[in-house]
Design a protein around this motif. Structure first.
Motif, mmCIF file in Angstrom:
data_model
loop_
_atom_site.group_PDB
_atom_site.id
_atom_site.type_symbol
_atom_site.label_atom_id
_atom_site.label_comp_id
_atom_site.label_asym_id
_atom_site.label_seq_id
_atom_site.Cartn_x
_atom_site.Cartn_y
_atom_site.Cartn_z
ATOM 1 N N GLY A 76 38.350 36.309 36.284
ATOM 2 C CA GLY A 76 39.091 37.497 35.892
ATOM 3 C C GLY A 76 38.692 38.780 36.575
ATOM 4 N N ALA A 77 37.585 38.772 37.308
ATOM 5 C CA ALA A 77 37.119 39.990 37.986
ATOM 6 C C ALA A 77 36.246 39.602 39.170
ATOM 7 N N SER A 78 36.226 40.454 40.178
ATOM 8 C CA SER A 78 35.407 40.198 41.362
ATOM 9 C C SER A 78 33.936 40.460 41.066
ATOM 10 N N PHE A 79 33.084 39.928 41.917
ATOM 11 C CA PHE A 79 31.654 40.192 41.817
ATOM 12 C C PHE A 79 31.384 41.684 41.935
ATOM 13 N N GLU A 80 32.065 42.340 42.861
ATOM 14 C CA GLU A 80 31.879 43.780 43.063
ATOM 15 C C GLU A 80 32.257 44.561 41.806
ATOM 16 N N ALA A 81 33.348 44.153 41.159
ATOM 17 C CA ALA A 81 33.761 44.811 39.916
ATOM 18 C C ALA A 81 32.726 44.593 38.812
ATOM 19 N N ALA A 82 32.154 43.403 38.763
ATOM 20 C CA ALA A 82 31.125 43.116 37.761
ATOM 21 C C ALA A 82 29.888 43.976 37.984
ATOM 22 N N CYS A 83 29.487 44.121 39.240
ATOM 23 C CA CYS A 83 28.323 44.959 39.551
ATOM 24 C C CYS A 83 28.596 46.412 39.172
ATOM 25 N N GLU A 84 29.773 46.893 39.486
ATOM 26 C CA GLU A 84 30.128 48.274 39.148
ATOM 27 C C GLU A 84 30.154 48.464 37.625
ATOM 28 N N PHE A 85 30.724 47.519 36.908
ATOM 29 C CA PHE A 85 30.766 47.566 35.444
ATOM 30 C C PHE A 85 29.342 47.607 34.876
ATOM 31 N N ALA A 86 28.434 46.858 35.508
ATOM 32 C CA ALA A 86 27.035 46.815 35.074
ATOM 33 C C ALA A 86 26.260 48.063 35.478
ATOM 34 N N GLY A 87 26.861 48.885 36.355
ATOM 35 C CA GLY A 87 26.190 50.109 36.788
ATOM 36 C C GLY A 87 25.210 49.910 37.917
ATOM 37 N N VAL A 88 25.359 48.826 38.662
ATOM 38 C CA VAL A 88 24.466 48.536 39.784
ATOM 39 C C VAL A 88 25.310 48.439 41.049
ATOM 40 N N THR A 89 25.111 49.367 41.965
ATOM 41 C CA THR A 89 25.906 49.373 43.199
ATOM 42 C C THR A 89 25.064 49.191 44.452
#
Length: 169
Positions: A76-89
């Motif tokens: 349902g979401a990309s890895f990049e989106a998951a990292c951004e959601f987690a606050g880690v870029t």
């Protein structure tokens, strides 16, 4: 194998030198990715930022019990989106878990650390990657563009080794 036939890591597969290497590597990571059954159960675990893979949500959600964790459904979401959601870029990402987690990131690894305990036998156990035991973990890593680095001995008496597999340029 990562675990026995009951999907449990038995005590005979736990080695102090391997545990120390693992813990130190996780301490250096900005983010840890793992499946719902993986948890490193170490003193620093509650402080580590993490993403937990799950199929129980549509895409992304805050973990209900851990303020340091994000729930992520890769469908349902990309890895990049998951990292951004987690606050880690930025920073190092550590991937821990079982075959479905490891397989998901196979094309992204710049380094994969393969631990081996040659004197431990887990018939019918949980493999580290999909495709094991038909192919060895080394064959699978090589087929995905990774090359073995220098093997380290973690525990000579118990024949426990650690090999870095690096992305070929």
């Amino acid at each position: 194998m990562l675990a026995n036939a009951d999907h449990v890591m038995p005590d005979e597969l736990k080695f102090e030198a391997d545990k120390a290497f693992f813990s130190a590597a996780l301490d250096r990571a900005a983010l840890i990715i793992h499946g719902r059954n993986s948890e490193e159960e170490q003193p620093n675990s509650p402080r580590r930022k993490r993403i937990v893979l799950t199929r129980t949500i549509a895409s992304l959600a805050a973990h209900p019990d851990n303020p340091q964790a994000t729930l992520w459904n890769p469908a349902g979401a990309s890895f990049e989106a998951a990292c951004e959601f987690a606050g880690v870029t930025s920073g190092r990402v550590a991937i821990i878990g079982g075959p479905s987690v490891f397989d998901l990131f196979m094309e992204r690894y710049d380094k994969f650390w393969l631990s081996q305990a040659d004197r431990v036998w887990l018939p019918g156990g949980e493999p580290c990657f999909g495709g094991v035991p038909e192919r060895s973990p080394q064959q699978i890593l090589a087929s995905r563009g990774l090359v073995a680095g220098e093997r380290l001995t973690l525990d000579a008496a118990k024949n426990v080794t650690l090999t870095p597999w690096l992305r070929a340029d």
